[in-house]
Write a protein that holds these residues in place. Structure first.
Motif, PDB file in Angstrom:
ATOM      1  N   ASP A   1       1.299  -0.867  -0.168  1.00  0.00           N
ATOM      2  CA  ASP A   1       0.117   0.312   0.103  1.00  0.00           C
ATOM      3  C   ASP A   1       0.623   1.441   0.076  1.00  0.00           C
ATOM      4  O   ASP A   1       0.393   2.759  -0.560  1.00  0.00           O
ATOM      5  CB  ASP A   1      -0.791  -0.049   1.221  1.00  0.00           C
ATOM      6  CG  ASP A   1      -1.788  -1.476   1.108  1.00  0.00           C
ATOM      7  OD1 ASP A   1      -2.500  -1.382   0.066  1.00  0.00           O
ATOM      8  OD2 ASP A   1      -1.952  -1.945   2.187  1.00  0.00           O
TER       9      ASP A   1
ATOM     10  N   LEU B   1      -9.046  -1.107   3.908  1.00  0.00           N
ATOM     11  CA  LEU B   1      -7.519  -0.435   5.116  1.00  0.00           C
ATOM     12  C   LEU B   1      -8.628   0.294   5.647  1.00  0.00           C
ATOM     13  O   LEU B   1      -7.478   0.305   7.017  1.00  0.00           O
ATOM     14  CB  LEU B   1      -7.192   0.905   4.111  1.00  0.00           C
ATOM     15  CG  LEU B   1      -6.053   0.288   2.229  1.00  0.00           C
ATOM     16  CD1 LEU B   1      -6.079   1.196   1.527  1.00  0.00           C
ATOM     17  CD2 LEU B   1      -5.022  -0.548   3.301  1.00  0.00           C
TER      18      LEU B   1
ATOM     19  N   GLN C   1      -1.432  -5.184   6.583  1.00  0.00           N
ATOM     20  CA  GLN C   1      -1.471  -5.280   5.827  1.00  0.00           C
ATOM     21  C   GLN C   1      -0.923  -6.460   4.878  1.00  0.00           C
ATOM     22  O   GLN C   1      -0.913  -6.319   3.528  1.00  0.00           O
ATOM     23  CB  GLN C   1      -2.332  -4.212   4.645  1.00  0.00           C
ATOM     24  CG  GLN C   1      -3.248  -3.989   5.691  1.00  0.00           C
ATOM     25  CD  GLN C   1      -4.524  -5.549   5.978  1.00  0.00           C
ATOM     26  OE1 GLN C   1      -5.497  -5.369   5.056  1.00  0.00           O
ATOM     27  NE2 GLN C   1      -4.797  -6.068   6.854  1.00  0.00           N
TER      28      GLN C   1
END
Length: 491
Positions: A43, A352, A362
């Motif tokens: 991310d 998220l 994550q």
């Protein structure tokens, strides 16, 4: 035509003038961004400014500036005012500040940011609110493009089939690192989006002799057929993403985790919102020109109302008739790309948001899978509900989230940038408070109260929120213009 071209000029000028002012107020500096400080190749991935802008634009430019703008066209050229002024003074400010606040808080989700600046109770409210909104957005942007694709493909491949196909793509886009699918496919979708916008705008101008655009000074009135719905607050809710959208605040953290420098913020966040305002202005003006009756029958925009405003059918008819076969297909691909590239990131943002909420790392694929599957299954189940009902609830919850994000931004600016600059977010926050409260009180999906009563309550609610901001934030803020931020890590 003059109103349309004037609106385009104002939007572009707004980016350079007011956007620059907001940037100077926030004062971006040379600190290390989360893209480098927390790089994880999932991310948090550094992206170039152009790619980050394109991803941000496609994240936020879903069906809202197309379907919403066409539905807003039912009120006539007065919709131009809301699109232009809303984009410059509300939507652009909202997107820029929500994106930059996330960047200064290690890429935190908007729910965590609101909770940090407005308190723990608001954090819980925003967490729940954000996840529900994002799932609804994912559903809207799953069913909508499925209907558009079904119009272009053999009858055997119906809406349900394409819904499942899009759902599979959403699963991959939600689960995989951001640069594997989203970062690679978005430039292609961007070409479709640009072709669509330029094609519809050019064709509308070309046919202005037979389908002239209405000028706002000739129609400063409520042109909704039969005047059945008032301009305020209904139009401000209907034209959501084309002027201001809380959904954008849920998307901005994704690019806040990817921009290489704070000084890229205005181009990526404020710039993408202005681009979306341009898209909305194009579709609103094209819809008015295309559907307005000039044969003396006096039906005005009744044909657009009969077509139920912005939807797959109206977009398809306009694209084919204005651009012909090949051009129409290209335009339709652009319209299909818009919602799909917002739906996939809606589910990703929901993942998220939950991960930030429960502090779930994550980097682990299994943990991402654990969050992604339930979200997508919930979205698929909701997709069987009435589309129009989902859209109405999405529109209201969308603007309510924008209201909350703006109040959080106003608090931050007042306390940590300069107390006399908080108005850049507090003024649009006050306005959106009145809109959101008034709408839900009088809407069919709300409390169905008389318009006069609901409007009065909405205005009173806005005044109360502004008073609380002045007493609890402005008066108590001692920082006048330190240009210093507080601790950057949400704990």
């Amino acid at each position: 035509m003059v109103s349309f071209l004037g609106g385009l000029v104002l939007l572009i000028a707004g980016y350079f003038l007011y956007g620059s002012f907001v940037e100077r107020v926030f004062h971006p500096d040379s600190r290390q961004t989360p893209a480098y400080a927390m790089e994880d190749n999932v991310d948090f991935v550094p992206m170039s400014t152009s790619r980050a802008f394109l991803v941000q634009l496609l994240n936020i430019a879903g069906l809202g500036p197309i379907f919403g703008a066409l539905s807003g066209a039912l009120w006539g050229p007065v919709v131009y005012i809301w699109i232009v002024l809303g984009t410059i003074f509300a939507g652009g400010v909202h997107d820029y500040l929500s994106g930059m606040l996330s960047e200064r808080n290690n890429g935190a989700s908007i729910s965590e940011i609101v909770g940090k600046y407005l308190g723990p109770v608001m954090a819980v409210v925003m967490r729940i609110f954000s996840v529900i909104l994002l799932v609804m957005v994912g559903v809207v942007f799953m069913v909508g493009p499925a209907g558009l694709i079904a119009l272009l493909t053999p009858e055997a491949l119906n809406v349900q089939f394409w819904t499942i196909v899009i759902l599979i793509y959403y699963f991959l886009a939600t689960l995989l690192p951001i640069d594997k699918i989203i970062g690679k496919l978005y430039p292609i979708f961007g070409i479709c989006l640009i072709v669509m916008a330029l094609g519809i705008a050019g064709a509308t101008l070309y046919y202005s002799g037979t389908r002239p655009m209405l000028e706002i000074w000739d129609h400063v009135e409520n042109m909704y057929p039969g005047k059945e719905l008032p301009i305020w607050p209904l139009m401000c809710i209907t034209v959501a993403c084309g002027a201001i959208s809380g959904f954008h605040a849920t998307q901005s953290p994704m690019m806040a985790r990817c921009i290489k420098s704070e000084k890229e913020g205005r181009k990526v966040f404020y710039g993408a919102m202005v681009a979306e305002g341009v898209i909305a202005l194009i579709w609103a003006s094209a819809g008015i020109a295309f559907y307005y009756d000039r044969a003396g029958a006096g039906t005005g925009l009744q044909a657009l109302l009969a077509a139920k405003g912005g939807n797959s059918t109206t977009v398809y008819d306009m694209s084919i008739q204005l651009l012909g076969g090949v051009g129409g297909v290209l335009a339709m691909l652009g319209v299909i790309a818009c919602p799909i590239t917002s739906g996939d990131t809606a589910f990703r943002s929901a993942r998220l948001t939950i991960a930030d909420w429960f502090k779930i790392d994550q980097k682990d694929t299994k943990k991402r899978l654990m969050l992604s599957v339930p979200l997508l299954l919930a979205g698929y189940g909701i997709s069987f509900l009435d589309y129009n009902t989902i859209w109405r609830y999405f529109s209201w919850s969308n603007q309510t989230l924008a209201m909350m994000a703006l109040w959080a931004a106003a608090t931050y600016v007042c306390r940590f940038v300069g107390k006399n600059y908080g108005w850049i977010a507090a003024v649009p926050a006050t306005y959106m408070t009145s809109v959101s409260v008034a709408y839900i009180l009088q809407a069919q999906e709300g409390f169905r109260l008389p318009a006069a009563l609901s409007n009065g309550v909405g205005i009173c609610a806005a005044v109360v929120c502004l008073a609380l901001y002045v007493v609890k934030v402005y008066v108590k803020s001692e920082v006048k213009s330190t240009r210093k931020d507080e601790a950057l890590v949400i704990k």
